[in-house]
Design an enzyme around this catalytic site. Structure first.
Site, PDB file in Angstrom:
ATOM      1  N   GLY A  71     -23.676   8.141  -0.423  1.00  0.00           N
ATOM      2  CA  GLY A  71     -23.410   9.389   0.536  1.00  0.00           C
ATOM      3  C   GLY A  71     -23.351  10.526  -0.756  1.00  0.00           C
ATOM      4  CB  THR A  72     -21.517  10.615  -3.811  1.00  0.00           C
ATOM      5  OG1 THR A  72     -20.260  10.541  -3.394  1.00  0.00           O
ATOM      6  CG2 THR A  72     -21.661  11.682  -5.132  1.00  0.00           C
ATOM      7  CG  ASN A 152     -13.483  13.435   3.696  1.00  0.00           C
ATOM      8  OD1 ASN A 152     -13.661  14.550   4.067  1.00  0.00           O
ATOM      9  ND2 ASN A 152     -12.735  13.178   2.711  1.00  0.00           N
ATOM     10  CB  SER A 200     -22.307   6.662   3.029  1.00  0.00           C
ATOM     11  OG  SER A 200     -21.855   5.777   2.049  1.00  0.00           O
ATOM     12  CG  HIS A 202     -18.831   2.616   1.401  1.00  0.00           C
ATOM     13  ND1 HIS A 202     -17.470   2.984   1.403  1.00  0.00           N
ATOM     14  CD2 HIS A 202     -19.711   3.885   0.925  1.00  0.00           C
ATOM     15  CE1 HIS A 202     -17.370   4.027   0.822  1.00  0.00           C
ATOM     16  NE2 HIS A 202     -18.417   4.883   0.580  1.00  0.00           N
ATOM     17  CB  CYS A 326     -11.957  11.320  -4.188  1.00  0.00           C
ATOM     18  SG  CYS A 326     -13.031  10.694  -3.311  1.00  0.00           S
TER      19      CYS A 326
HETATM   20  C1  LIG Z   1     -17.150   8.830   1.680  1.00  0.00           C
HETATM   21  C2  LIG Z   1     -17.459  10.243   1.855  1.00  0.00           C
HETATM   22  C3  LIG Z   1     -18.636  10.681   1.015  1.00  0.00           C
HETATM   23  C4  LIG Z   1     -19.015   9.894  -0.157  1.00  0.00           C
HETATM   24  O1  LIG Z   1     -19.937   8.813   0.092  1.00  0.00           O
HETATM   25  P1  LIG Z   1     -20.119   7.666  -0.912  1.00  0.00           P
HETATM   26  O2  LIG Z   1     -21.182   6.546  -0.233  1.00  0.00           O
HETATM   27  O3  LIG Z   1     -18.757   6.875  -0.987  1.00  0.00           O
HETATM   28  O4  LIG Z   1     -20.509   8.258  -2.154  1.00  0.00           O
HETATM   29  C5  LIG Z   1     -19.125  12.004   1.014  1.00  0.00           C
HETATM   30  N1  LIG Z   1     -18.723  12.847   2.330  1.00  0.00           N
HETATM   31  C6  LIG Z   1     -17.661  12.358   3.254  1.00  0.00           C
HETATM   32  C7  LIG Z   1     -17.493  13.280   3.963  1.00  0.00           C
HETATM   33  C8  LIG Z   1     -17.197  11.128   2.904  1.00  0.00           C
HETATM   34  O5  LIG Z   1     -16.293  10.604   3.833  1.00  0.00           O
END
Ligand SMILES: *Cc1c(COP(=O)(O)O)cnc(C)c1O
Length: 397
Positions: A71-72, A152, A200, A202, A326
């Site tokens: 997602g990052t 989140n 993402s 996971h 994080c």
């Molecule tokens: C978890 C998350 C991300 C990052 O996703 P990853 O796959 O862990 O890099 C980005 N934005 C939000 C809102 C998230 O909850």
């Protein structure tokens, strides 16, 4: 001891159906999807089938789905890619103060190293962005606006269609970080009106290290990773076949169960909140009363530190979180709660409970019981907490 996992916004366990779908790609299905031979072509077919599943969940064309490493990465790709490709059009980008660090730090990087001007929109006490404020922030030089679909930490859902309209009228690209929303809310890219959308695997019971970016046809975007012609020249590198198949499977399963899970998780969350409110004094709920992710509950426990409660919960086999995964470990209060106007000392006593498929009513009741004990014990040790007997803050006996 039974382990009670209430941290699904940080990550989710991989579903068995997802794992089973992935396993062949760590075994017999090892071909390179770019190879001409049948071993490669079989893997290619599985990747493309997965792309179709993700496209279906987004209501877009499969050619508009780019697989990424997280997602990052999707957020970085969307924002940097749009800025680099549209530098001739302007030098200004807009986001909000409550974004994930994947967005915030990308904005800060572009500002520091590429002289891009940035605007960070504020939110109200429920965590909502004001569309009028976005209108005022857009100028002739604005290239891109990025607003997350759901937050989140507190779960607040933004009015994306309305924000997207404003962007379209001003011919500004609109990106949304939908990592928390995908699989939980409707993510029809046409209804939402986005040009770019990040997700993402996971966070939806898929594997870690794989994500996707929706790129509306015709959107100008530079790639971040250069090399071969993979992903229609949008992201070079031999595909993570197992991960991509896992993402497709997880997306399909989530879409089929979305409404039923949403109702179930909302009910569980209300049970947890009612239990907390009834059994623990001096608590407040953070987030929007209605526009919220179904399984997310953010609560401030006044007079104590969130980290202390987390450790007590962990000893009883309960996993929750203070803010986002994080920032835990740093003593910085949540930037999201700060933007919502929650005072620092109250933000520091905040916990996020994020519920998921395997949680039960019994687990909610047990969590309330453990929380009540932990909070009472920590407050007894706190010099600023009011004594239950006299209720005067600041006095210790
Ligand atoms: C978890 C998350 C991300 C990052 O996703 P990853 O796959 O862990 O890099 C980005 N934005 C939000 C809102 C998230 O909850």
């Amino acid at each position: 001891m039974e382990y009670i996992y209430l941290d699904h916004s940080a990550t989710t366990p991989v579903r068995d159906e997802v794992l089973q779908a992935m396993l062949p790609f760590y075994g017999p299905e090892f071909g390179n999807p770019s190879s001409i031979h049948s071993l490669g072509r079989e893997v290619r077919q599985s990747i493309e089938a997965s792309r179709e599943k993700v496209a279906k969940a987004l209501n877009c064309d499969p050619s508009e789905v780019v697989f990424t490493g997280s997602g990052t990465e999707s957020d970085n790709q969307a924002i940097k890619g749009a800025v680099f490709a549209n530098r001739d059009r302007g030098d200004h980008i807009i986001t909000t103060k409550i974004e994930h660090h994947a967005v915030l730090h990308t904005f800060e990087y572009l500002q520091k190293h590429f002289n891009i001007r940035t605007t960070f929109l504020g939110v109200d006490r429920h965590g909502l962005v004001d569309p009028e404020e976005l209108k005022r922030a857009i100028n002739q030089k604005t290239i891109l606006v990025s607003v997350m679909q759901a937050n989140n930490e507190v779960g607040t859902i933004q009015p994306l269609p309305e924000l997207a309209n404003i962007c379209r009228e001003n011919k500004v690209l609109f990106h949304s970080d939908a990592v928390q929303a995908f699989g939980k809310l409707e993510t029809d890219v046409k209804t939402l009106g986005v040009d770019l959308l990040s997700l993402s695997a996971h966070k939806i019971y898929g594997p870690k290290g794989v994500g996707a970016l929706y790129v509306k046809k015709g959107t100008r975007l530079h790639p971040l990773i250069h090399g071969g012609g993979h992903e229609r020249n949008r992201r070079a590198g031999t595909e993570n076949a197992a991960g991509i198949v896992g993402l497709g499977t997880a997306a399909e399963l989530a879409a089929g169960e979305r409404l039923a899970q949403g109702d179930r998780l909302s009910a569980l969350r209300e049970r947890l909140w009612q239990g907390i409110k009834k059994n623990i004094p001096h608590v407040r709920r953070n987030g929007h009363p209605e526009k919220s992710l179904p399984g997310t509950l953010n609560v401030s426990f006044e007079y104590i530190e969130g980290e202390g409660i987390l450790l007590s919960l962990d000893m009883k086999g309960i996993a929750a979180s203070s803010g986002s995964a994080c920032t835990s470990g740093s003593l910085e209060p949540s930037h999201v709660l700060a933007a919502m106007g929650v005072p620092t000392e109250i933000a520091q006593g905040s916990l996020r409970f994020s519920l998921g498929r395997d949680n039960t009513e019994q687990q909610m009741d047990y969590a309330v019981e453990v929380l009540a004990q932990a909070v009472a014990r920590l407050r007894e040790m706190s010099p600023i907490a009011p004594r239950p007997s006299c209720g005067i803050a600041g006095k210790s006996s």
